[in-house]
Design an enzyme around this catalytic site. Structure first.
Site, PDB file in Angstrom:
ATOM      1  N   PRO A  43     -77.414 -16.878  35.814  1.00 17.38           N
ATOM      2  CA  PRO A  43     -77.542 -15.808  34.822  1.00 17.38           C
ATOM      3  C   PRO A  43     -77.806 -16.409  33.455  1.00 17.38           C
ATOM      4  CG  PRO A  43     -75.225 -16.166  35.389  1.00 17.38           C
ATOM      5  CD  PRO A  43     -76.028 -17.066  36.279  1.00 17.38           C
ATOM      6  N   MET A  44     -78.760 -15.852  32.729  1.00 13.77           N
ATOM      7  CA  MET A  44     -79.006 -16.317  31.361  1.00 13.77           C
ATOM      8  C   MET A  44     -79.298 -15.104  30.480  1.00 13.77           C
ATOM      9  SD  MET A  44     -81.216 -19.837  31.665  1.00 13.77           S
ATOM     10  CE  MET A  44     -82.244 -19.288  33.012  1.00 13.77           C
ATOM     11  N   GLN A  77     -73.234  -9.304  36.793  1.00 16.56           N
ATOM     12  CA  GLN A  77     -72.201 -10.066  36.079  1.00 16.56           C
ATOM     13  C   GLN A  77     -71.602  -9.272  34.914  1.00 16.56           C
ATOM     14  OE1 GLN A  77     -72.630 -13.508  33.311  1.00 16.56           O
ATOM     15  NE2 GLN A  77     -71.773 -14.663  35.008  1.00 16.56           N
ATOM     16  N   CYS A  86     -68.665 -18.091  29.511  1.00 10.01           N
ATOM     17  CA  CYS A  86     -69.446 -18.030  28.266  1.00 10.01           C
ATOM     18  C   CYS A  86     -68.686 -18.706  27.112  1.00 10.01           C
ATOM     19  CB  CYS A  86     -69.777 -16.577  27.916  1.00 10.01           C
ATOM     20  SG  CYS A  86     -70.770 -16.496  26.417  1.00 10.01           S
ATOM     21  N   GLY A  88     -75.046 -26.771  36.228  1.00 11.22           N
ATOM     22  CA  GLY A  88     -75.010 -27.704  35.099  1.00 11.22           C
ATOM     23  C   GLY A  88     -75.982 -28.840  35.268  1.00 11.22           C
ATOM     24  N   ASP A  89     -77.018 -28.860  34.414  1.00 12.97           N
ATOM     25  CA  ASP A  89     -77.991 -29.969  34.413  1.00 12.97           C
ATOM     26  C   ASP A  89     -78.756 -30.117  35.715  1.00 12.97           C
ATOM     27  OD1 ASP A  89     -77.630 -30.688  31.817  1.00 12.97           O
ATOM     28  OD2 ASP A  89     -76.333 -32.413  32.227  1.00 12.97           O
ATOM     29  N   ARG A 143     -81.606 -23.455  32.998  1.00 13.59           N
ATOM     30  CA  ARG A 143     -82.645 -23.869  32.052  1.00 13.59           C
ATOM     31  C   ARG A 143     -83.777 -24.630  32.735  1.00 13.59           C
ATOM     32  NH1 ARG A 143     -78.801 -26.742  27.814  1.00 13.59           N
ATOM     33  NH2 ARG A 143     -77.951 -27.428  29.801  1.00 13.59           N
TER      34      ARG A 143
HETATM   35  C1  FMN Z   1     -79.771 -19.034  27.073  1.00 12.40           C
HETATM   36  C2  FMN Z   1     -78.668 -19.088  28.095  1.00 12.40           C
HETATM   37  C3  FMN Z   1     -77.986 -17.927  28.429  1.00 12.40           C
HETATM   38  C4  FMN Z   1     -76.945 -17.954  29.369  1.00 12.40           C
HETATM   39  N1  FMN Z   1     -76.330 -16.793  29.704  1.00 12.40           N
HETATM   40  C5  FMN Z   1     -75.374 -16.789  30.672  1.00 12.40           C
HETATM   41  C6  FMN Z   1     -74.772 -15.579  31.103  1.00 12.40           C
HETATM   42  O1  FMN Z   1     -75.115 -14.479  30.652  1.00 12.40           O
HETATM   43  N2  FMN Z   1     -73.801 -15.668  32.049  1.00 12.40           N
HETATM   44  C7  FMN Z   1     -73.408 -16.867  32.592  1.00 12.40           C
HETATM   45  O2  FMN Z   1     -72.533 -16.893  33.448  1.00 12.40           O
HETATM   46  N3  FMN Z   1     -73.980 -18.022  32.217  1.00 12.40           N
HETATM   47  C8  FMN Z   1     -74.957 -18.010  31.295  1.00 12.40           C
HETATM   48  N4  FMN Z   1     -75.572 -19.189  30.949  1.00 12.40           N
HETATM   49  C9  FMN Z   1     -75.191 -20.437  31.640  1.00 12.40           C
HETATM   50  C10 FMN Z   1     -76.127 -20.761  32.823  1.00 12.40           C
HETATM   51  O3  FMN Z   1     -76.041 -19.793  33.839  1.00 12.40           O
HETATM   52  C11 FMN Z   1     -75.807 -22.156  33.420  1.00 12.40           C
HETATM   53  O4  FMN Z   1     -74.533 -22.135  33.996  1.00 12.40           O
HETATM   54  C12 FMN Z   1     -75.856 -23.248  32.350  1.00 12.40           C
HETATM   55  O5  FMN Z   1     -77.039 -23.146  31.562  1.00 12.40           O
HETATM   56  C13 FMN Z   1     -75.788 -24.641  32.960  1.00 12.40           C
HETATM   57  O6  FMN Z   1     -76.904 -24.922  33.739  1.00 12.40           O
HETATM   58  P1  FMN Z   1     -78.154 -25.827  33.200  1.00 12.40           P
HETATM   59  O7  FMN Z   1     -77.550 -27.016  32.467  1.00 12.40           O
HETATM   60  O8  FMN Z   1     -78.841 -26.232  34.495  1.00 12.40           O
HETATM   61  O9  FMN Z   1     -78.966 -24.958  32.325  1.00 12.40           O
HETATM   62  C14 FMN Z   1     -76.586 -19.186  29.981  1.00 12.40           C
HETATM   63  C15 FMN Z   1     -77.273 -20.341  29.643  1.00 12.40           C
HETATM   64  C16 FMN Z   1     -78.300 -20.320  28.718  1.00 12.40           C
HETATM   65  C17 FMN Z   1     -79.031 -21.590  28.392  1.00 12.40           C
END
Ligand code: FMN
Length: 322
Positions: free
Chosen positions: A17-18, A71, A103, A204-205, A228
């Protein structure tokens, strides 16, 4: 194949989710690349209770990709209960109710929502138990390692969540203090899945296939969550899915393919949100489709600064020499 409650998940890739990114259009665009499960962006329980129109727009509808987790975030059980009642009465199409305990944004944690729950594990357990009791759908939860380096309590929280009756847990392997920077620390939850009785999704990453393989190997998770890493690189999902399902390693997408993907995404977005809002979103997201390609800086800037209509975007895409 793995399962959350009774639902079979057909890929080891979960779309994270983002907020501001994982609209229904984004999820529908990403699904065919091999997404097994996706989540809406976080939805405020108060936003639903106070009938905020923007909040309702985040809810999945009958055209949504499935399976999908809805969510919710909030800080009070009364609001969560009311929000769940509203969702359940409104006949929304979704498969899991996901609770956001990850969050790190101050605006959210200062209201005691998001990852601030990790500081109050006992209360968190009571909150989740009450939600599991009233939810028609299996409840899942997303957490972090802990609030900061001195307060890593992921193992305690996982135990409490399992006892409270959640059906799966996603762990973003960073602390709240780390926000989104610093390395995700998968080794802090080494072999965790072997100690759990419900599925684990590791987040994460995850930027490459190697990251996914490593994260799964270390934690023994059932699936990886891409967030991301897949923005502007949907092929990452196919690479991870292809590797885990068929043992194949797919090449990166070509520039031509990236342009084609971006066009499909833009069309879906316009269908959902209309041209004006879509262009605002695309000025942020579309440049990422060209990140891997040298010599694209000017094109990326042009998209970020000058795209206000589909015609603007098309003119730039047409100008790219392939
Ligand atoms: C712009 C953005 C918005 C996000 N919004 C949410 C969200 O609404 N709910 C949530 O559980 N995680 C949210 N996340 C976290 C991501 O789901 C993920 O767990 C986190 O980015 C780590 O993964 P990554 O390092 O591969 O990006 C968000 C991350 C980013 C970058």
């Amino acid at each position: 194949m793995w399962k959350i409650a009774d639902t079979e998940i057909k890929s080891r890739v979960v779309l994270g989710p983002m907020a501001g990114v994982t609209s229904q259009a984004y999820r529908l665009f990403m699904k065919p690349f091999g997404v097994g499960l996706s989540f809406t962006e976080m939805i405020s329980d108060c936003g639903l209770v106070y009938e905020n129109r923007n909040t309702f727009a985040y809810l999945p509808n009958e055209k949504s990709d499935r399976p999908v987790g809805l969510q919710l975030f909030g800080s009070k059980i009364e609001n969560a209960q009311k929000a769940i009642e509203i969702i359940q009465k409104a006949n929304i199409t979704y498969d899991f109710l996901d609770l956001n305990f990850g969050c790190p944004v101050h605006k959210v944690t200062k209201t005691f929502a998001g990852s601030s729950w990790l500081k109050r594990p006992r209360e968190l357990a009571e909150y989740v138990t009450s939600i599991v009791a009233i939810s028609d759908k299996p409840v899942t939860a997303k957490i972090r390692l802990g609030w900061d380096r001195e307060h890593i309590n992921v193992l305690e929280v996982v135990g409490l969540l399992e006892k409270a009756g959640v059906s799966a847990i996603t762990i973003h392997a960073r602390t709240t203090e780390q926000m989104y920077s610093g390395k995700a620390n998968w080794s802090l939850i080494e072999n965790l899945r072997e100690k759990m009785s419900i599925p684990l999704i590791i987040s994460g990453d995850i930027f490459t296939l190697t990251d996914a393989v490593e994260a799964m190997r270390i934690t023994k998770a059932d699936a990886v969550m891409v967030a991301r890493g897949a923005i502007g690189n949907p092929r990452l999902v196919s690479q991870i899915d292809g590797y885990f399902e068929k043992g194949i390693i797919m090449p990166d997408a070509t520039l031509r393919e990236q342009i084609h993907y971006l066009r499909s995404f833009a069309n879906l977005l316009i269908e959902e949100k209309g041209e004006k809002t879509s262009m605002m979103i695309l000025r942020g997201l579309a440049p990422h489709f060209f990140n891997r390609f040298p010599g694209m800086k000017a094109i990326k800037n042009k998209i970020a600064m000058t795209v206000y209509s589909k015609v603007d975007l098309e003119a730039i895409l047409e100008s790219i020499a392939i």
